[in-house]
Design a protein around this motif. Structure first.
Motif, PDB file in Angstrom:
ATOM      1  N   VAL A  33      -9.343  -8.570   1.353  1.00 47.72           N
ATOM      2  CA  VAL A  33      -9.340  -9.387   1.060  1.00 47.72           C
ATOM      3  C   VAL A  33      -8.687 -10.301   0.694  1.00 47.72           C
ATOM      4  CG1 VAL A  33     -10.622 -10.386  -0.807  1.00 47.72           C
ATOM      5  CG2 VAL A  33     -11.718  -8.405   0.066  1.00 47.72           C
ATOM      6  N   GLY A  34      -6.955 -10.146   0.339  1.00 44.57           N
ATOM      7  CA  GLY A  34      -5.826 -10.746   0.144  1.00 44.57           C
ATOM      8  C   GLY A  34      -4.756 -11.154   0.920  1.00 44.57           C
ATOM      9  N   LEU A  35      -5.659 -10.855   2.738  1.00 39.91           N
ATOM     10  CA  LEU A  35      -5.216 -11.479   3.976  1.00 39.91           C
ATOM     11  C   LEU A  35      -5.943 -12.415   4.356  1.00 39.91           C
ATOM     12  CD1 LEU A  35      -4.410  -7.938   6.036  1.00 39.91           C
ATOM     13  CD2 LEU A  35      -2.714  -9.664   5.103  1.00 39.91           C
ATOM     14  N   VAL A  36      -7.175 -12.338   4.043  1.00 36.58           N
ATOM     15  CA  VAL A  36      -7.806 -13.258   4.413  1.00 36.58           C
ATOM     16  C   VAL A  36      -7.541 -14.910   3.448  1.00 36.58           C
ATOM     17  CG1 VAL A  36     -10.059 -14.073   4.703  1.00 36.58           C
ATOM     18  CG2 VAL A  36      -9.579 -11.940   4.879  1.00 36.58           C
ATOM     19  N   LEU A  37      -7.475 -14.429   2.166  1.00 34.68           N
ATOM     20  CA  LEU A  37      -6.731 -15.664   1.157  1.00 34.68           C
ATOM     21  C   LEU A  37      -5.777 -16.160   1.933  1.00 34.68           C
ATOM     22  CD1 LEU A  37      -8.108 -14.440  -2.208  1.00 34.68           C
ATOM     23  CD2 LEU A  37      -8.946 -16.114  -1.418  1.00 34.68           C
ATOM     24  N   ALA A  70      -9.896   6.265  -2.721  1.00 31.63           N
ATOM     25  CA  ALA A  70      -9.116   5.751  -3.059  1.00 31.63           C
ATOM     26  C   ALA A  70      -8.175   4.085  -2.645  1.00 31.63           C
ATOM     27  CB  ALA A  70      -8.105   5.566  -4.697  1.00 31.63           C
ATOM     28  N   TYR A  71      -7.535   5.174  -1.820  1.00 28.87           N
ATOM     29  CA  TYR A  71      -6.942   4.270  -0.789  1.00 28.87           C
ATOM     30  C   TYR A  71      -7.825   3.194  -0.099  1.00 28.87           C
ATOM     31  CZ  TYR A  71      -2.880   2.735   2.984  1.00 28.87           C
ATOM     32  OH  TYR A  71      -2.256   3.115   3.700  1.00 28.87           O
ATOM     33  N   VAL A  72      -8.828   3.704   0.462  1.00 32.84           N
ATOM     34  CA  VAL A  72      -9.790   3.145   1.095  1.00 32.84           C
ATOM     35  C   VAL A  72     -10.112   1.185   0.352  1.00 32.84           C
ATOM     36  CG1 VAL A  72     -11.866   2.544   2.050  1.00 32.84           C
ATOM     37  CG2 VAL A  72     -11.196   4.093   2.295  1.00 32.84           C
ATOM     38  N   VAL A  73     -10.634   1.826  -1.469  1.00 33.29           N
ATOM     39  CA  VAL A  73     -10.229   0.915  -2.014  1.00 33.29           C
ATOM     40  C   VAL A  73      -9.555  -0.347  -2.468  1.00 33.29           C
ATOM     41  CG1 VAL A  73     -10.696  -0.224  -4.622  1.00 33.29           C
ATOM     42  CG2 VAL A  73     -12.105   2.112  -3.425  1.00 33.29           C
ATOM     43  N   LEU A  74      -8.454   0.187  -2.358  1.00 38.23           N
ATOM     44  CA  LEU A  74      -7.379  -0.690  -2.198  1.00 38.23           C
ATOM     45  C   LEU A  74      -6.659  -1.153  -0.858  1.00 38.23           C
ATOM     46  CD1 LEU A  74      -4.235   2.312  -3.489  1.00 38.23           C
ATOM     47  CD2 LEU A  74      -5.220  -0.188  -4.835  1.00 38.23           C
ATOM     48  N   PHE A  75      -7.149  -0.520  -0.114  1.00 35.12           N
ATOM     49  CA  PHE A  75      -7.101  -1.446   1.384  1.00 35.12           C
ATOM     50  C   PHE A  75      -8.983  -2.630   1.651  1.00 35.12           C
ATOM     51  CE2 PHE A  75      -8.211  -2.194   5.984  1.00 35.12           C
ATOM     52  CZ  PHE A  75      -7.308  -2.225   6.741  1.00 35.12           C
ATOM     53  N   ALA A  76      -9.191  -2.092   0.865  1.00 39.40           N
ATOM     54  CA  ALA A  76     -10.894  -3.476   1.168  1.00 39.40           C
ATOM     55  C   ALA A  76      -9.815  -4.475  -0.026  1.00 39.40           C
ATOM     56  CB  ALA A  76     -11.725  -3.154  -0.238  1.00 39.40           C
ATOM     57  N   PHE A  77      -8.919  -4.455  -1.088  1.00 39.55           N
ATOM     58  CA  PHE A  77      -9.005  -5.712  -1.353  1.00 39.55           C
ATOM     59  C   PHE A  77      -6.731  -6.309  -1.095  1.00 39.55           C
ATOM     60  CE2 PHE A  77     -10.363  -3.734  -5.935  1.00 39.55           C
ATOM     61  CZ  PHE A  77     -11.048  -4.819  -6.467  1.00 39.55           C
ATOM     62  N   LEU A 119       0.538  -1.427  -0.462  1.00 39.95           N
ATOM     63  CA  LEU A 119       0.312   0.123  -0.032  1.00 39.95           C
ATOM     64  C   LEU A 119       0.833   1.333   0.028  1.00 39.95           C
ATOM     65  CD1 LEU A 119      -2.417  -0.955   2.776  1.00 39.95           C
ATOM     66  CD2 LEU A 119      -3.088  -1.116  -0.119  1.00 39.95           C
ATOM     67  N   LEU A 120       1.959   0.583   0.518  1.00 39.24           N
ATOM     68  CA  LEU A 120       2.689   2.640   0.097  1.00 39.24           C
ATOM     69  C   LEU A 120       3.128   2.771  -0.467  1.00 39.24           C
ATOM     70  CD1 LEU A 120       4.749   4.091   2.061  1.00 39.24           C
ATOM     71  CD2 LEU A 120       6.562   3.047   2.023  1.00 39.24           C
ATOM     72  N   PRO A 121       4.035   1.863  -1.647  1.00 33.87           N
ATOM     73  CA  PRO A 121       4.123   2.674  -2.970  1.00 33.87           C
ATOM     74  C   PRO A 121       2.818   3.007  -3.718  1.00 33.87           C
ATOM     75  CG  PRO A 121       4.554   0.360  -3.147  1.00 33.87           C
ATOM     76  CD  PRO A 121       4.526   0.965  -2.233  1.00 33.87           C
ATOM     77  N   ALA A 122       1.875   2.164  -3.627  1.00 30.69           N
ATOM     78  CA  ALA A 122       0.369   3.076  -3.777  1.00 30.69           C
ATOM     79  C   ALA A 122      -0.166   3.899  -3.706  1.00 30.69           C
ATOM     80  CB  ALA A 122      -0.637   1.469  -3.649  1.00 30.69           C
ATOM     81  N   PHE A 123       0.246   4.378  -2.698  1.00 31.90           N
ATOM     82  CA  PHE A 123      -0.381   5.639  -1.216  1.00 31.90           C
ATOM     83  C   PHE A 123       0.362   6.619  -2.202  1.00 31.90           C
ATOM     84  CE2 PHE A 123      -0.247   9.242   1.441  1.00 31.90           C
ATOM     85  CZ  PHE A 123      -1.397   9.425   1.634  1.00 31.90           C
TER      86      PHE A 123
END
Length: 339
Positions: A329-333, A319-326, A227-231
């Protein structure tokens, strides 16, 4: 001839009109620094923004010493929004911990703290105490109303709707029992995912919660590094355009990366502190300060009117909240797939 060349090297440089050029000075302490490093403070004299690779390499430092530099950095990080970023971009770097290393240390400390302070919720024996209402999905039937007192529930009535989490090419469904099913996964990877989901669904509900929670804490640092480089990229997009009235406004990706590292380090520090405090009022104050901090840091580093700061902050936050949601989900998987 060698001696003559050596004598010429000792002659001070001159500008075109014959005057001597001013001596090179360190941008950190102001001392005369003709070489590659300042003889007074030791900072390099050739300053350039690091590439993304160099930025991440700085995070590979072995430790952060508990000296005056650390306390100076933490004080500025907590109470002076945007100050560390401005100092770093201005070349005053020796007196503070570098942003990549600061982010790394704060992230590791955060998840170490969460590992100790978060308790796995206990599931009661009564299903009425553990029932979790599914998140309503657009277009899906809503949950049935509870049966009236003394009347048995209708066995033919539909069960509560499932919660949907949509990913590109994959729909992850969570029912009220905590079971996970995946729709859209194809091929060998899809078969393996379904096999692991079946094994996860066979676990007791208490074990499921513990498994997911520990998995999120285990793989959370990896999500933060994504998330850091995405932010930073979101900030660069938000501030695209000509320099105009703000020529010193950060434009390059590395500059946004520095800002992102400082703000993520602050967020990790404030979340860890509020988790240790554990008091509701403290957490509310911490959340309010985090919001005000982010807005003030954007104003300090990027300048501009408050209306522009608020508009860009809103776009970046959504936009960051959307990325955080993904990422969630990735953490759950990851918790389900990697055991």
């Amino acid at each position: 001839m060698a001696r003559a060349a050596a004598d010429q090297s000792d002659v001070p440089a001159r500008v075109d009109d014959g005057r001597e050029a001013p001596p090179a000075r360190c941008r950190n302490c102001g001392a005369v620094a003709p070489g590659a490093f300042c003889p007074a403070c030791g900072q390099e004299t050739t300053l350039a923004l690091p590439t993304a690779r160099q930025f991440l390499k700085e995070a590979a430092g072995r430790y952060v010493a508990f000296d005056g530099r650390m306390w100076r950095t933490l004080a500025a990080l907590l109470f002076r929004p945007g100050y560390l970023t401005r100092e770093y971009l201005a070349g005053r770097r020796r007196r503070y911990i570098r942003p990549a290393r600061l982010f790394l240390v704060m992230s590791v400390l955060l998840f170490a703290v969460l590992r100790f302070v978060i308790d796995v919720p206990t599931i009661a024996a009564d299903d009425s105490l553990v029932r979790v209402d599914a998140v309503p999905v657009a277009g899906a039937p809503s949950a049935p109303a509870p049966a009236a007192a003394g009347n048995p529930p209708d066995a033919t009535r539909a069960r509560p709707s499932e919660a949907l989490v949509v990913m590109p090419g994959l729909e992850l469904r969570v029912d009220e029992a905590g079971n996970l099913t995946a729709d859209g996964a194809q091929g060998r990877l899809g078969n393996e995912l379904r096999r692991r989901l079946d094994r996860f669904n066979a676990m007791q509900r208490q074990d499921k919660i513990e498994h997911l929670l520990l998995g999120a804490l285990r793989y959370g640092p990896y999500a933060m590094f994504v998330l850091l480089p995405a932010f930073a990229l979101l900030l660069m997009v938000a501030y695209l355009g000509p320099r105009g009235r703000y020529p010193e406004r950060p434009r390059r990706y590395a500059e946004h990366l520095v800002f992102a590292a400082h703000n993520h380090a602050f967020l990790a520090l404030i979340i860890g502190a509020s988790a240790i405090a554990g008091h509701g009022a403290v957490r509310v104050l911490a959340a309010a300060w985090a919001l005000a901090y982010f807005l003030r840091s954007m104003k300090t580093v990027y300048g501009g009117r408050w209306s522009g700061v608020l508009a860009r902050a809103w776009i970046v936050a959504v936009a960051y909240v959307v990325l955080f949601a993904f990422a969630t989900v990735g953490l759950v998987l990851a918790a389900v797939m990697i055991r």
